[in-house]
Design an enzyme around this catalytic site. Structure first.
Site, PDB file in Angstrom:
ATOM      1  CB  CYS A  24      -1.039  -0.005   0.920  1.00  0.00           C
ATOM      2  SG  CYS A  24       0.123  -0.009   3.107  1.00  0.00           S
ATOM      3  CG  HIS A  35      13.143 -17.425  20.571  1.00  0.00           C
ATOM      4  ND1 HIS A  35      13.038 -19.159  21.075  1.00  0.00           N
ATOM      5  CD2 HIS A  35      12.338 -17.197  19.248  1.00  0.00           C
ATOM      6  CE1 HIS A  35      11.928 -19.414  19.622  1.00  0.00           C
ATOM      7  NE2 HIS A  35      11.524 -17.849  19.254  1.00  0.00           N
TER       8      HIS A  35
END
Length: 623
Positions: A30, A545
């Site tokens: 966009c 993580h």
């Protein structure tokens, strides 16, 4: 060997971060974002993409992985699609609203900038008309007006093309259908009451009895009308797919468009057009009705929340209403407050530019403020500056609400489709009270600028200087191990996003105990059962993580002990996890610690080897 352009490098880095071309179901763009629909979200590394040079931020909304690039998104998209075979359309995950937003963006985005550019031309002509009332009688004005207005009048033709691509219809047949709709208002084909040939629209407006096979036709104006053309192309796609299945190949190529045009055009005149016109005008009149109840409240809401809508990408939902307003009234009241909303964020970014002591932030804030104020492109200002610092974004929202209320109180609105900005504000010169528009927009900018300057914000610390908190940055820093177990280099982690160092440098631990700890004191930016992002007071950002692809477990076998926004100290317990259950489910529980944003530090050096205990130093950061 030719050197890859910066746009190609950025495109390749982003593609790598989302999991590679095989993980992309489709990609579109966009005004400022690459919009990915991914096959497997767990293969995308949001932190890696956000850490890529040239990426402002990543937004996950409407079933899409949206990478905010800024003004150069067109060039990055071209580099991305020219180097890789990627689909531009795909199935959007999510509910009805997500699919509706995807539909609107897919159809309107390709014509957005041309529509905005021609709208700007009309804004300049509005100033000419204000200065010279005789301007419409001059050929130069007339030619420029035709150049600026033609696209909007014939917009159904352009949207037929983009809708055909979205619905997988024959684009040339779509143009034939949209052309017939435009034809009804532009070409004389039937004798009128005076005997001379007139258009179908003029014939119906003049009292003529217009029918098709004896069925009365309610003729509406199809110039500028977008909803009838989009629905007609959708109906075309369904009929084409049916005919493809039932017609023999020998006649399919010419019989299909014959049947489609002969069916869909009359169907649009009889049903789709009148129903769409009724619905579109209902939306337009609904906005007008609400504005009549209280323009100040309406203006305050639009001025205050417009940039919030932009953050989540839902501002696209207003586009059909805006375009319908333009075709019905020639202007849209919802555009009046938007100048205040947009320029307030630009002004807040400008205040940050003057106030911050962080050179990198200053380099971002200056261009972002200019882009936001002049051109109305605020995503660099929002994601790179105001929202990043939190308080300036709030100050911009406050200014937008006040300024939007003032502008709406005077009935101000943009004439034509424009991106709200300083250079397009002249589009509002002829609708409502332009003085109140200027006062409202100016007030919004002053409020945002003054609040940001006077009330301030928590600045990002500058290297070698005293940060806003008063703490002086260390020349060296150590990070503790994120788990108890066996320290291994990142290269040993069976995940390319980690082992390649694309996300950042760090170390990993094969855990012996199902616990993960904070390696440093700071604020928790991200909290997932298996992953934690921490920002230290000096701007350093660290990711802990647990496991490879453990996001697929959706929290199963994990129990987070902290929440987003919480402050933690080094050694605080972040989460517990069931090592045996994770391994039994087929996942590797190796725990990774990566410095995603080293801030002022120039080197990240792993120092741990072999067995590591809780609190033991694992990384050295050198200033």
């Amino acid at each position: 060997m030719a050197t890859a352009s910066k746009h190609q490098v950025l495109a390749d880095d982003v593609l790598r971060g989302v999991g590679g071309p095989d993980n992309v179901a489709s990609v579109t763009h966009c005004a400022t974002r690459l919009r990915f629909t991914l096959k497997d979200r767990s293969k995308a590394d949001k932190a890696a993409v956000e850490g890529t040079r040239g990426v402002i931020t990543v937004v996950e909304s409407g079933g899409q992985f949206q990478v905010v690039i800024g003004n150069t998104v067109n060039s990055v998209y071209e580099a991305l699609t020219s180097a890789h075979e990627l689909r531009s359309e795909g199935v959007v995950q999510g509910g009805l609203f997500a699919k509706a937003i995807d539909l609107i963006t897919s159809i309107f985005t390709p014509v957005l900038w041309t529509l905005a550019g021609t709208g700007l031309l009309k804004a300049f002509l509005a100033v000419w008309l204000k200065l010279d009332a005789t301007a419409p009688t001059k050929p130069t004005y007339a030619i420029l007006f035709a150049a600026g207005d033609a696209l909007f009048q014939f917009l159904p033709m352009l949207l037929a093309v983009t809708a055909a691509k979205k619905f997988k219809a024959n684009v040339y047949t779509s143009l034939a259908i949209a052309g017939a709709l435009i034809y009804s208002a532009t070409v004389a084909v039937i004798p009128g009451a005076a005997g001379a040939s007139v258009t179908l629209k003029a014939f119906a407006d003049g009292g003529g009895h217009l029918t098709f096979l004896g069925i009365p036709v309610v003729m509406v104006s199809y110039l500028s009308a977008v909803i009838p053309a989009i629905i007609a192309v959708y109906a075309q796609s369904k009929l084409e797919h049916l005919l493809t299945r039932v017609l023999p190949e020998a006649v399919r190529n010419f019989i299909t468009p014959l049947v489609v045009v002969a069916v869909i055009v009359p169907l649009t005149f009889l049903l789709i057009g009148p129903a769409s016109d009724w619905a579109g005008k209902g939306l337009s009149h609904g906005v007008t009705w609400l504005w009549n109840l209280s323009p100040i409240v309406g203006g305050a809401l639009m001025g205050g929340f417009w940039q919030v809508f932009v953050i989540f990408g839902v501002h696209w939902g207003f586009i059909p209403i805006l375009v319908q307003d333009l075709s019905t009234h020639g202007y849209s009241l919802i555009t009046g407050p938007l100048f205040a909303a947009v320029l307030a964020q630009g002004a807040a970014a400008a205040a940050v530019f003057f106030k911050t002591r962080n050179k990198e932030l200053k380099q971002v804030a200056g261009p972002a403020a200019i882009s936001g104020i002049l051109a109305g492109i605020t995503e660099p200002a929002i994601y790179g500056v105001t929202l990043r610092l939190k308080k300036p974004f709030v100050y911009g929202v406050i200014g937008g609400a006040v300024g939007g209320a003032i502008a709406a109180a005077g009935g101000s609105a943009a004439q034509g489709f424009v991106v709200p900005g300083l250079i397009t504000i002249t589009s509002a010169v002829s609708i409502g009270n332009f003085t109140l528009q200027l006062i409202g927009t100016g007030s919004a900018m002053v409020i945002a600028f003054v609040l940001t300057t006077v009330l301030g914000f928590k600045d990002l610390p500058a290297k070698g200087e005293q940060a806003a908190s008063g703490a002086v940055e260390s020349e060296a820093l150590t990070l503790a191990a994120p788990a108890i177990g066996q320290a291994v280099p990142l290269s040993a982690v069976p995940d390319k996003a980690f082992s390649s160092g694309a996300i950042g440098q760090g170390i990993a631990v094969v855990p012996a105990v199902g616990e993960a700890y904070a390696p440093i004191a700071g604020e928790l930016l991200t909290v997932m059962p298996h992953a934690f992002g921490i920002r230290a007071d000096n701007g350093l950002e660290v990711l802990v993580h647990v496991g490879v692809d453990t996001v697929a477990l959706k929290g199963q076998h994990f129990s987070a002990k902290v929440v987003q926004g919480q402050r933690v100290a080094a050694g605080d317990l972040l989460t517990t996890f069931d090592l045996a259950a994770i391994e039994a489910a087929g996942y590797n529980p190796v725990t990774v610690m990566i410095v995603t944003n080293p801030g002022a530090y120039s080197a990240v050096v792993p120092v741990a080897a072999g067995e590591v205990a809780k609190g033991e130093v694992a990384l050295d950061l050198v200033g």
